[in-house]
Scaffold this motif. Structure first.
Motif, PDB file in Angstrom:
ATOM      1  N   THR A 181     -16.149  55.055  40.481  1.00  0.00           N
ATOM      2  CA  THR A 181     -16.956  56.451  40.158  1.00  0.00           C
ATOM      3  C   THR A 181     -17.567  56.977  40.905  1.00  0.00           C
ATOM      4  O   THR A 181     -18.854  56.570  41.206  1.00  0.00           O
ATOM      5  N   PRO A 226     -21.224  60.405  38.875  1.00  0.00           N
ATOM      6  CA  PRO A 226     -22.320  59.692  38.160  1.00  0.00           C
ATOM      7  C   PRO A 226     -22.311  60.807  37.135  1.00  0.00           C
ATOM      8  O   PRO A 226     -23.009  61.761  37.641  1.00  0.00           O
ATOM      9  N   ALA A 277     -15.881  60.186  33.618  1.00  0.00           N
ATOM     10  CA  ALA A 277     -16.432  58.886  33.824  1.00  0.00           C
ATOM     11  C   ALA A 277     -17.697  58.103  32.568  1.00  0.00           C
ATOM     12  O   ALA A 277     -17.687  57.661  32.802  1.00  0.00           O
ATOM     13  N   GLN A 328     -18.527  50.434  36.438  1.00  0.00           N
ATOM     14  CA  GLN A 328     -18.678  51.181  37.776  1.00  0.00           C
ATOM     15  C   GLN A 328     -18.727  49.651  38.419  1.00  0.00           C
ATOM     16  O   GLN A 328     -19.060  49.133  38.545  1.00  0.00           O
ATOM     17  N   VAL A 345     -13.309  63.051  40.848  1.00  0.00           N
ATOM     18  CA  VAL A 345     -14.612  61.693  39.787  1.00  0.00           C
ATOM     19  C   VAL A 345     -13.719  60.719  40.534  1.00  0.00           C
ATOM     20  O   VAL A 345     -15.269  59.652  39.597  1.00  0.00           O
ATOM     21  N   PHE A 346     -13.047  59.351  40.598  1.00  0.00           N
ATOM     22  CA  PHE A 346     -13.401  58.281  41.131  1.00  0.00           C
ATOM     23  C   PHE A 346     -12.111  58.405  42.097  1.00  0.00           C
ATOM     24  O   PHE A 346     -11.611  59.449  42.432  1.00  0.00           O
ATOM     25  N   VAL A 377     -10.286  56.150  29.745  1.00  0.00           N
ATOM     26  CA  VAL A 377     -10.650  57.009  31.406  1.00  0.00           C
ATOM     27  C   VAL A 377      -9.712  58.801  29.909  1.00  0.00           C
ATOM     28  O   VAL A 377      -9.650  59.207  30.329  1.00  0.00           O
TER      29      VAL A 377
END
Lengths: 242, 242, 242, 242
Positions: free
Chosen positions: B131, B134, B139, B144, B167-168, B212
């Motif tokens: 992530t 955050p 998320a 993590q 985001v990722f 997710v």
């Protein structure tokens, strides 16, 4: 183009093995690499935190089109007025290229507005720098990936604003990832953060790392005059009619 | 909230080992996971490419607030008129969550404007999903990093537009990195691309992956009516004075 | 959701015509509008700069999920330690909604990293607020355009970072334009700047302006715990394996 | 730098008053302005939709570093294969500068992924182009604001993706606003949309408008080879180790 390369220069002065790794100082190594790549049209000066006024006198800074920055342990020692002056010049249009642990400097965090906190690990991770924005001028001529044999790990989450343009993402032996090449505009100034490099490893002697820094300096250089872009002023109706 | 889960359903119908891995089909597995997480307020339907009209009839699509999408080998088999209709509904405000190889679908590439090409490797890489944003709703509650024991590698450069929000970021055993969680708005519609998952691995059975997808569906859902946001119309002076 | 509405409260205490326009103070008017729109699930408190500790005590701030901010003339009077504490809480995930002249506050400029300078004109311009991101939750139910009959002009260039999402752009009678609705994420906190409003005009009594602020508060509210998102810590190889 | 200026050329061939306004065609006027500003190092060619293959033959396009585009009424007449070839070259790194009504072309909408719908009004609005990103190379030397005495109104909501960089925002006599200068990267190609100009007004004869187009061409030009940036290929473990 006039370039000022700033280095904290603390490790070089206090630890013999680092002075041996960087006999010119990190600033000297970077300056020499820039001189080689940018040619005689570039005027390159250096400044170190141990100098009077950190070497960042108004004369030195006002003569710079691009400031390259490395710092690590002595962030808190720099006085706020100097930082405010540097920050003002970036907003006025001076380019800024921040390297590695410079992420934690007062200058960079005050321009980002965030803590710039991140995970880290001293050691000798294999560091892969992947270009995620091919065609970007900072990635020109950089191998895909750029392989740094040994480097400190910097890992996500990295507390930075969403970059305007994300150019590089790194991975490390331990599986961590890091947004290691991030472009920002703040005010009229262009800022590039580059994650590679540590005093414990010879990263800044690697030609491809030097290429990235030179590309970044070219990209960050202002295309017009520094200053005069913004106003905080009353504007009567019709002021813009000429 | 009305959710439509689309799956190409080709592997399930043609390869016994994949039918065994996903006895409900990938669509059925995802739909069940969403039903569990979103509760009775969510109406969940499925569609597969082997159905008449791919299951993507005007009735089915016009009844959807969010479309979840998985496809892989049969991208070229979908007719352009259906794709145009789906794309129009996304621009009108329907949410879209695209999974893994759906990156190459006509629908996703036509909304991104790019090829969405990327590196890949069949195999069993350890896939770490980090992530980098955050606090983002997608998320929420995700470890993590999220560790997927075995997955196909997808690697940069990934030919997507700069995400509105990243985001990722993933890393793989081989050292590759991938922007695996990317948010976009196109028209009035919210789009999330999530890189995890392959027919060869039981990725969609993993609870955190399901979390997710459920978070993404909540995020992508429209907050107002679908349609009516944009006009292509002449507007006389004063049209907006009421 | 716990909301803290901060107001400098200087004009109200020193100028009778403004006390007459805002008998509850701008903070009271905004708080009442939020209470009406967000219902009993929202706990709403207010703070004013004339109170001890500006009303921004650690207790008050640590109890807030979203902070709404109005300030104008007394930016420089707020001490840096309070600002640093507020900024830290935003980075930890507290939402922040900054109104109009609050753009110049230490809190907002320190989060943006820029000067936030802009053109301005006291007067009675017709202010049109155009939605450029239809479908965004902050624009839900807002007329296209929102017409504010009389307002102070704020004009470009506005020295802010490129917004993560630009929701509104305004125009004024004098022909100026202004990015008047801008979303940012900084750390884990969501920030919305809204340009409308001035002490000289009854802008915050207008229902549609109140709708925007309520939408912004909902959007900025954290979706998970405040704090704990970022680390600045050494991380041995394998730390993430559980 | 090799530049190809494309024009639909329909109005010029069918309406005498427009042929009179643009005796060289819009393409000829723009090409002459670029030649004057970019000097002998720039090779400038033109293409018009009435030519065989629209003048956009593989030879012509493959020889272009930057494509400048004007079109209006005949968007639908261009065949999809030509559009796909042009789009592929943009993703490979060719710059693209799209003017005014070219927003509705197949090429631009297929790169944006959205409808690019917008409000409009034939007429003679005063058009003010405000720089919101001072210091950006495309704004270099452009007055603040650039005043176009008479122009067609284009107004929000404009259905485009959030720009990577927003350089200009316009206002019109009628109070409408428009994101009239927007930068994108798609694939390895840089794209700039500029809203000014209409066949009914002599906008492209205005020196400052020509300055913007020349700046945009410089900005959009590729900094390295066109093509070869992305792969869609299996990549065995260790492929990057050299």
């Amino acid at each position: 183009m006039r370039i000022l390369v700033f280095n904290e220069n603390h490790h070089e002065l206090t630890r013999p093995e680092i002075a041996e790794r960087y006999p010119l100082g990190i600033h000297g190594t970077v300056a020499a690499a820039l001189a080689e790549r940018l040619g005689p049209a570039a005027e390159i000066a250096t400044a170190t935190q141990d100098q009077p006024g950190y070497g960042l006198t108004p004369e030195a800074v006002d003569a710079a089109d691009v400031l390259v920055w490395w710092s690590h342990l002595l962030h808190a020692d720099m006085d706020d007025a100097t930082v405010a002056r540097l920050r003002r010049r970036v907003l006025d249009g001076m380019g800024l290229v921040v390297l590695h642990s410079g992420a934690g400097s007062k200058l960079f965090t005050s321009l980002m507005g965030t803590s710039c906190d991140r995970r880290w690990r001293h050691g000798e991770d294999r560091h892969l720098v992947w270009t995620v924005k091919p065609g970007h001028p900072i990635a020109a001529g950089i191998p895909q990936p750029l392989v740094i044999p040994h480097d400190e790990m910097y890992g996500e989450p990295f507390d930075i604003p969403e970059p305007d343009e994300l150019v590089f993402i790194s991975s490390f032996t331990g599986g961590e990832v890091f947004r290691s090449g991030a472009c920002y505009t703040r005010g009229a100034g262009r800022i590039f953060y580059f994650g590679a490099g540590d005093q414990e490893c010879p990263v800044y002697h690697q030609a491809e790392v030097q290429d990235v820094i030179a590309n970044a300096v070219r990209w960050a250089a202002p295309t017009g005059p520094v200053g005069g872009h913004f106003v905080d002023a009353p504007s009567p109706v019709g002021w813009w009619e000429r």
